[in-house]
Enzyme design. Structure first.
Site, PDB file in Angstrom:
ATOM      1  N   LYS A 113       0.854  -1.191   0.000  1.00 35.19           N
ATOM      2  CA  LYS A 113       0.000   0.000   0.000  1.00 35.19           C
ATOM      3  C   LYS A 113       0.890   1.241   0.000  1.00 35.19           C
ATOM      4  O   LYS A 113       1.514   1.569   1.001  1.00 35.19           O
ATOM      5  CB  LYS A 113      -0.922   0.053   1.222  1.00 35.19           C
ATOM      6  N   PRO A 114       0.967   1.926  -1.132  1.00 39.20           N
ATOM      7  CA  PRO A 114       1.725   3.181  -1.167  1.00 39.20           C
ATOM      8  C   PRO A 114       0.922   4.302  -0.522  1.00 39.20           C
ATOM      9  O   PRO A 114      -0.274   4.162  -0.245  1.00 39.20           O
ATOM     10  CB  PRO A 114       1.906   3.426  -2.666  1.00 39.20           C
ATOM     11  N   SER A 120       4.947   8.190   9.807  1.00 39.65           N
ATOM     12  CA  SER A 120       5.013   9.068  10.969  1.00 39.65           C
ATOM     13  C   SER A 120       5.038   8.270  12.267  1.00 39.65           C
ATOM     14  O   SER A 120       4.630   7.101  12.319  1.00 39.65           O
ATOM     15  CB  SER A 120       3.808  10.013  10.982  1.00 39.65           C
ATOM     16  N   GLU A 149       9.907   2.046  10.613  1.00 39.87           N
ATOM     17  CA  GLU A 149      10.862   3.127  10.398  1.00 39.87           C
ATOM     18  C   GLU A 149      10.072   4.422  10.393  1.00 39.87           C
ATOM     19  O   GLU A 149       9.330   4.705   9.447  1.00 39.87           O
ATOM     20  CB  GLU A 149      11.644   2.961   9.102  1.00 39.87           C
ATOM     21  N   CYS A 189      13.717  11.065   5.407  1.00 40.26           N
ATOM     22  CA  CYS A 189      13.651  10.667   6.818  1.00 40.26           C
ATOM     23  C   CYS A 189      14.950  10.980   7.546  1.00 40.26           C
ATOM     24  O   CYS A 189      14.942  11.282   8.736  1.00 40.26           O
ATOM     25  CB  CYS A 189      13.352   9.173   6.936  1.00 40.26           C
TER      26      CYS A 189
END
Length: 469
Positions: free
Chosen positions: A172-173, A222, A243, A277
């Site tokens: 799922k992008p 997030s 992550e 990130c």
């Protein structure tokens, strides 16, 4: 404007949900696609397909899985520029930068799946009491949820070891950048159901994470969303690799070249408009070189020209959307209202597009938003410290621990920098290292070791079979 479809069991099909949203080009604010918002039925069907396909995929010899996956990597590399064009349309990344990252990601994917050829999926230990065979089996159907900032590279980074180990995947992008994921899977030539694509927002993500048949969730996003994923998977006694956000520090020691180091820090802070990130989000510079470093950093920031990423002269594309730009500007405004100085940037440009200039701040303190919360924008807040030790101490004083960078010529300081709680420490080269790297984030930046052999450990479950002598 194209309405995007899911890929389920090898077939492209419309979402079973009845809600959609437009994907917006952040440089022009024009719609470039129509994306389904997702539904539990889409997820159920995709997981069904992944579960059905997994036994046959796992039964293939490892070398055959590696061959098929490597062939896909080669195809991705050939289409790197095309995929970068799509990423530019959907989230604004300059095409040249996107092409480089996607090409590198294809090579890293190929190297990661090749690790399967040497990984000990089965080993036997002999003793007088008999033989003990340790067999590492795939987990089955797994889920990969990726963010919007590097849709193709982060998808490839998560998929490689999972697939090479014999798992199947439901991908799922992000709903903010789904176009490149669709094209990536159009380029894929794997057995039906091995990789399935479901589009949508939390209406797709939540039921995917909650599905009892999913053996592992690999989530990048997030902190708040990661906590929800971790709570869900933990409650079901399933694995998750998380992550999450970062507030990565960089410590600049006395004795380094201030101009060259400033150029390196500028790239670490402003590349992809700071939407990485591991962007450098806190800069601690030794007072002995602070003046020259800040001047050079300011000069470097002014070379990051704003524009549409399709223009070859553009260095800094737009932020992904209005919401993200509002966060960035709020951090700048908060800092300035509390005494920080803006050396360059710091204003919202007029006109179309969600642009924000490369910005250098000084006079910041560790209580400001720009030093406490993830900004995810082209900001370089600089703190002058009296010693390298003070820089390390302040770099370590964060709830985040994704990565950190140190510039120093002192071997003792290089050794001392290891005390920074972070999953990755770069010394004198941001983003250094190769495919053999493995790490686990610290603090609120996530959990679950990954990379190299750790990725295969996470993608498999060990079973011991003892045969008496």
């Amino acid at each position: 404007m194209k309405t995007l479809q899911n890929l389920i069991g090898g077939n492209w099909e419309d979402s079973r949900g009845d809600e959609f949203h437009e994907v917006i080009n952040p440089a022009t604010e024009e719609p470039v696609g129509r994306c389904p918002s997702g539904s539990p039925e889409d997820i159920r069907r995709a997981v069904d397909a992944a579960v059905r396909a997994q036994p046959a995929w796992a039964a293939l010899p490892v070398a055959e899985r590696v061959r098929l996956l490597s062939r896909w990597a080669d195809t991705v590399a050939e289409h790197a520029a095309e995929l970068a064009e799509i990423e530019c349309h959907e989230m604004g990344k300059p095409v040249a930068l996107g092409t480089a990252f996607i090409g590198g990601a294809a090579q890293a994917f190929k190297a990661a799946v090749a690790e399967a050829l040497d990984y000990a999926f089965e080993e036997t230990i002999t003793s007088p009491a008999g033989n003990t065979t340790i067999a590492r089996q795939p987990l089955g159907a797994t889920a990969v949820i990726v963010p919007w900032n590097f849709p193709v590279p982060m998808t490839l980074g998560a998929l490689g070891p999972l697939l090479a180990a014999g798992n199947t995947v439901v991908l799922k992008p992000s709903e903010r950048s789904p176009l490149s994921a669709v094209r990536l899977l159009e380029l894929m030539d794997l057995p039906a159901g091995v990789v399935n694509l479901v589009l949508g927002d939390a209406r797709a993500g939540a039921p995917l994470v909650a599905d009892e048949r999913i053996g592992l969730v690999h989530f990048t996003g997030s902190v708040d969303a990661g906590r929800r994923v971790g709570a869900e998977t933990g409650g079901r006694l399933r694995r998750s690799i998380l992550e999450l956000g970062g507030k990565d520090p960089v410590v600049v020691d006395a004795g380094v070249d201030p101009v060259a180091t400033a150029a390196a820090v500028a790239f670490g802070a402003f590349a992809n408009s700071g939407q990485i990130c591991t962007s450098m989000e806190r800069v601690y510079v030794h007072r002995d070189i602070a003046g020259e470093f800040i001047d050079a950093l300011t000069d470097a920031a002014r070379t990051y020209t704003l524009g549409d990423g399709h223009d070859e002269t553009t260095v800094l594309g737009p932020l992904v959307d209005q919401r993200q730009r509002d966060i960035v500007h709020r951090h700048v405004t908060d800092a300035v209202e509390r005494g920080a100085a803006v050396h360059t940037g710091g204003t919202v440009p007029e006109g179309k597009g969600f642009f924000y200039p490369a910005t250098v701040l000084t006079g910041v303190d560790d209580s400001m938003l720009v030093m406490q919360e993830e900004t995810f924008g082209p900001l370089a807040p600089v703190v002058i410290v009296s010693s390298f030790e003070e820089g390390l101490e302040r770099a370590s004083a964060s709830r985040f621990g994704l990565a950190a960078t140190v510039y120093t010529n002192d071997p003792a300081h290089m050794a001392a920098a290891r005390a920074i709680p972070a999953g990755v420490l770069w010394v004198n080269q941001w983003q250094g290292g190769g495919p053999e790297r493995l790490y686990e984030p610290a603090g609120d930046s996530g959990m679950g070791a990954t990379g190299a052999r750790a990725a295969y450990d996470a993608a498999t479950r060990p079973t011991s079979i003892h045969t008496a002598a």
